[in-house]
Each structure stands twice: as C-alpha cells, then as structure tokens.
Design an enzyme around this catalytic site. Structure first.
Site, PDB file in Angstrom:
ATOM      1  N   LYS A 163      52.040  52.633  43.576  1.00 48.97           N
ATOM      2  CA  LYS A 163      52.813  51.347  43.191  1.00 48.97           C
ATOM      3  C   LYS A 163      52.910  50.440  44.170  1.00 48.97           C
ATOM      4  O   LYS A 163      54.313  50.580  44.979  1.00 48.97           O
ATOM      5  CB  LYS A 163      53.944  51.941  42.417  1.00 48.97           C
ATOM      6  CG  LYS A 163      54.032  52.007  40.936  1.00 48.97           C
ATOM      7  CD  LYS A 163      55.217  52.616  40.016  1.00 48.97           C
ATOM      8  CE  LYS A 163      56.138  51.364  39.761  1.00 48.97           C
ATOM      9  NZ  LYS A 163      55.530  50.575  38.759  1.00 48.97           N
TER      10      LYS A 163
HETATM   11  N1  PMP Z   1      50.750  50.776  34.725  1.00 43.17           N
HETATM   12  C1  PMP Z   1      51.489  49.938  35.735  1.00 43.17           C
HETATM   13  C2  PMP Z   1      50.611  48.964  36.324  1.00 43.17           C
HETATM   14  C3  PMP Z   1      52.760  50.226  35.902  1.00 43.17           C
HETATM   15  O1  PMP Z   1      53.462  49.357  36.681  1.00 43.17           O
HETATM   16  C4  PMP Z   1      53.819  51.172  35.200  1.00 43.17           C
HETATM   17  C5  PMP Z   1      55.108  51.382  35.192  1.00 43.17           C
HETATM   18  N2  PMP Z   1      55.545  52.243  36.298  1.00 43.17           N
HETATM   19  C6  PMP Z   1      52.867  52.050  34.325  1.00 43.17           C
HETATM   20  C7  PMP Z   1      51.653  51.904  34.213  1.00 43.17           C
HETATM   21  C8  PMP Z   1      53.488  53.189  33.358  1.00 43.17           C
HETATM   22  O2  PMP Z   1      53.974  54.185  34.226  1.00 43.17           O
HETATM   23  P1  PMP Z   1      55.240  55.018  34.200  1.00 43.17           P
HETATM   24  O3  PMP Z   1      55.157  55.403  32.870  1.00 43.17           O
HETATM   25  O4  PMP Z   1      55.202  56.026  35.215  1.00 43.17           O
HETATM   26  O5  PMP Z   1      56.330  54.136  34.198  1.00 43.17           O
END
Ligand code: PMP
Length: 312
Positions: A163
């Site tokens: 991220k």
């Molecule tokens: N894809 C992206 C690009 C994101 O920013 C997120 C949010 N964190 C997700 C998918 C979903 O991830 P998570 O379920 O871990 O929040």
C-alpha cells in the site's frame, strides 16, 4: 457516497513517538514522502457494537503484518514491533472514545528533507490517527460503476501488493474519472490491458452459476484482508467454491452478481457496469448473505472468528 468531516475528531495522533493533540502533529513541507509519495500506509476498521457498547478492531494484526511487508518493499524501517503498534492503536482509540465505527490510518514515511526520490539515506517515521467512518460505498443500494481508462500499476512499476502512498495517484485518476462520468466507482484493468484487476481501493468478486470468482494476485491487485475474510466465509459458512482466475471485461456484463469488498468498502453491491444492469439490478442473494455474515463477524457475533476482533 459523501463523507463528512467531523471537526471535533480526531483529537489525537501518534506522532514523533507519542500520542499528542492532532493539531500539534505537523510535518515540514519539504518532507520527502510529501514530494514523492515515498510512504506506505494501512486502513483498519474498528466497529462499535450498540448492544455491548464496545469497540472491536478487525484483523488488526493482519493489517500490521501487511504494513510491515509494504515497509519491506519500500525499504522503510519501523522502530516498533507489531505488538507495540497494536497497543498504541488501542491507546489512541481509547483516548478518542468513539461510540461509532471508525477507521485507523497507520502511515510510515520518508521524513527526510532532502530533494530527490530515493529510499535509502533518508530519515523515516511513523504516525497513526483515527477518524469516525460510516459507509464508504453504499451498502444497500447497488452502485453504478464503469471500467476505467486508467489501468492499474504493475508490480515492476509501483507494486500493488504494497500500500504505497504514491500509487494512490493512480487510484485517484480512476475514481475521479468514474465520478465525473456519473458513476460511483471504477473497475480497473490489469497492466496487461486485458483482465479485470480491482476497484480504485477495493477488490471485486463476480458470481456466476453459484461460483464466486475473483482476480488472482498476478492481475495487479492488493491482496485484500477483506477478500481473504470472504474466502473463509464462502468456503466455511456457505460451502461454495472460490475460483481465483483471470476475468475478461465482458464477463462482468453477464455476471449474476457483482460486489466490491475492502476495509473501507466492506461488502458493497454493484448494480450496473458500463451501463449494463447486473442481474435484476438489485443486491444479489449471495452478496446479501455474504454481507450479513461479514457484519456478524466484524462485530464479534460469531465466536469462531473472535480471534480477529480486538477489544479496545
Ligand atoms: N485494493 C486496493 C487498491 C485497496 O486500497 C484496498 C483497501 N486497502 C483493497 C484492495 C482492499 O483491501 P483490504 O480488504 O485489505 O482493505
């Protein structure tokens, strides 16, 4: 979905090694991460339970594990352990005293003031703050989405499995294009230009003939913790198959059901894509079932999954 800022919150931030009033948590305009996006972050949710009058943080340790993986990829060293970060996060939430769902934002960044994008020979730091957060995408009324003309960044450009703050410029282009076109969210194609990747900040699932299909990691997705939670729900609670495989654009047009999932998005039904109605345009039966179980789990109502819920 319109988010309203509540000026009274947050009151605090973890910044410079201590919890201080948020108004005192300031960074220099020369900060490397501000110039070049050389930072990584997490998004974690805490759920308020009306019946118990308690807050539970969902899968906090798993989020911090991913945070450390993101840091490793971006060569950011964190002085704290996962346990220490979990304790700091609980302390912050206790001090805020929210009686509603909230969102936690840990952020590790290059805090040096020198000009030039690089990941070494730089000061590094971490901050954490929390905000009240209800729905990010609509949970009951299926949303209108489109395929974005902006594709997702590939692994050897800005790795989507981390991220990375800078890669959210890509997400912002996608989301903004969708909003300007009258849609609520964007679906992006992977860097091969041929397959479905994910939403601007959420993963996507397709239901076809009772199979649940979702793009694999090699289609430039962030491997979502919610996506993983749904794998457990679909396998263990619904006894249905998950298929991780490449999805073509037009497969979405003929899907029985489509939904997004993510910490912010939670489980959000999709009602149309590129002007094609999904199913009958209403929330699909399986989407509803999965959404219900998801909310029971995050609110610590299913004991089997209690280890994912940290009481504040
Ligand atoms: N894809 C992206 C690009 C994101 O920013 C997120 C949010 N964190 C997700 C998918 C979903 O991830 P998570 O379920 O871990 O929040």
């Amino acid at each position: 979905m319109k988010q309203t800022l509540k000026p009274e919150h947050p009151k605090f931030a973890f910044f410079g090694g201590e919890i201080i009033p948020i108004n005192e948590a300031k960074i220099d305009i020369r900060t490397n991460a501000l110039q070049y996006g050389t930072a990584v972050f997490e998004g974690i949710r805490s759920y308020w339970t009306e019946n118990e009058k308690k807050n539970y943080i969902f899968r906090m340790e798993d989020h911090y594990k991913r945070f450390f993986d993101s840091c490793k990829i971006m060569m950011i060293n964190i002085k704290y352990s996962i346990n220490e970060l979990c304790d700091i996060t609980k302390d912050l939430l206790k001090k805020e005293g929210y009686k509603e769902d909230s969102y936690i934002r840990p952020y590790a960044y290059n805090s040096g003031l020198n000009i030039g994008p690089k990941l070494i020979n730089n000061n590094q730091d971490i901050f954490i703050y929390t905000i009240p957060l209800g729905e990010y995408l609509n949970l009951s009324k299926p949303i209108k989405v489109c395929i974005s003309s902006w594709m997702r960044v590939p692994d050897n450009c800005i790795p989507p499995r981390a991220k990375v703050a800078g890669s959210y410029a890509n997400a912002a282009l996608q989301k903004t294009e969708a909003l300007l076109g009258g849609y609520e969210e964007a679906v992006t194609l992977s860097s091969d230009g041929q397959h479905i990747s994910e939403g601007s900040a959420m993963n996507i699932f397709m239901v076809k003939n009772e199979n649940l299909i979702t793009p694999p990691a090699y289609n430039d997705i962030l491997e979502g913790i919610t996506r993983n939670t749904l794998f457990e729900i679909i396998n263990n609670e619904l006894n249905l198959n998950i298929i991780e495989r490449q999805i073509d654009r037009t497969e979405l047009y003929t899907a029985d059901e489509l939904f997004f999932c993510g910490t912010g998005a939670q489980v959000s039904p999709i009602g149309s894509i590129d002007g094609r109605t999904v199913g009958d345009g209403k929330m699909g039966k399986l989407t509803k079932k999965i959404q219900n179980i998801y909310f029971d789990i995050v609110k610590n109502k299913i004991k089997k999954y209690s280890h994912w819920c940290t009481e504040v």
